[in-house]
Design an enzyme around this catalytic site. Sequence first.
Site, PDB file in Angstrom:
ATOM      1  N   LYS A   7       0.845  -1.186   0.000  1.00 17.22           N
ATOM      2  CA  LYS A   7       0.000   0.000   0.000  1.00 17.22           C
ATOM      3  C   LYS A   7       0.884   1.241   0.000  1.00 17.22           C
ATOM      4  CE  LYS A   7      -2.401   3.567   1.770  1.00 17.22           C
ATOM      5  NZ  LYS A   7      -1.944   4.743   2.562  1.00 17.22           N
ATOM      6  N   GLY A  10      -0.954   8.461  -1.196  1.00 15.93           N
ATOM      7  CA  GLY A  10      -0.993   9.418  -2.298  1.00 15.93           C
ATOM      8  C   GLY A  10       0.163  10.404  -2.258  1.00 15.93           C
ATOM      9  N   GLY A  40      -4.993  11.123  -0.935  1.00 14.07           N
ATOM     10  CA  GLY A  40      -5.689  12.143  -0.151  1.00 14.07           C
ATOM     11  C   GLY A  40      -5.347  13.569  -0.519  1.00 14.07           C
ATOM     12  N   ASP A 156      -5.757   1.873   3.404  1.00 11.46           N
ATOM     13  CA  ASP A 156      -5.143   0.875   4.282  1.00 11.46           C
ATOM     14  C   ASP A 156      -6.075  -0.315   4.461  1.00 11.46           C
ATOM     15  OD1 ASP A 156      -2.941   2.512   4.651  1.00 11.46           O
ATOM     16  OD2 ASP A 156      -3.740   3.451   6.451  1.00 11.46           O
ATOM     17  N   LYS A 211      -4.338   3.596  10.431  1.00 15.12           N
ATOM     18  CA  LYS A 211      -3.356   2.712   9.810  1.00 15.12           C
ATOM     19  C   LYS A 211      -2.944   1.584  10.750  1.00 15.12           C
ATOM     20  CE  LYS A 211      -0.326   4.859   7.436  1.00 15.12           C
ATOM     21  NZ  LYS A 211      -0.933   4.625   6.113  1.00 15.12           N
TER      22      LYS A 211
END
Length: 252
Positions: A7, A10, A40, A156, A211
């Site tokens: 992951k 942005g 984001g 996440d 997260k």
Amino acid sequence: MKTWIIKVGGAVLNSADAAKALFDVLASEQDNFVIVHGGGALVDAWLQDAGFVTAKHQGLRISPNEQMPYIVGALAGCANKQLMSQAISAGHKPVGLSLYEAGVLVSEKLKVLAQVGQCSGSCDSVLPSLLEQGRLPLVSSIGFGEDGQWYNVNADEAAAAIAKELDAELIFMTDVEAVLDANKQPLHQLNTQQIETLILEGVIQGGMEVKVKTSLLAAQHLRRGVYISSWLKPENLVALLKGEHVGTKITP
């Protein structure tokens, strides 16, 4: 051959060559990889340009239906294709997807969050066949329900759901070296009790709280450690893929 779900936030898109450096690392590896991404900062910029005010609840973006075209455009469109561009330049054969194609069904999370979704089920996934073909899936955190409703999903949580479906290793690449303690020092390993304590003390909060909680749930489902590390140092990813301990390891 292992499958890794990575992951990336942005924020990678805001740093020159950061995504390219990560894709260069993956190009030298023989395992299977699926990239799950957010975006984001890009969403914030698009909403601001459109005259919307962004609000959050418990670290999650409230996503009214009238804002969804901009959120979907920023995440599944612009951010996804920016990553595709970097992946192609690093020699990969990327495919841009939403959570639906990746085999994850989504439903409403909380009414107060509007079109924010939670990963709630599974459907036929194209990921196994894409990986067999040597393609690199790039999955945005836009999801769909069984009724076709679209949702903005925390990236996440999206990565954790895909890791569960594929029984894959999971790495969260973030913009900090590790989860930090009250003195801003890195914590190399965290378990359930330690996480609960740090959240109660306000040491872990906001986006990092989401997260860490998501990492813990993923570790519990996968029955193995999940790592949180920094995308600012591509060598961290190299080390993690080799089984070395870098960043914060979240254990059940």
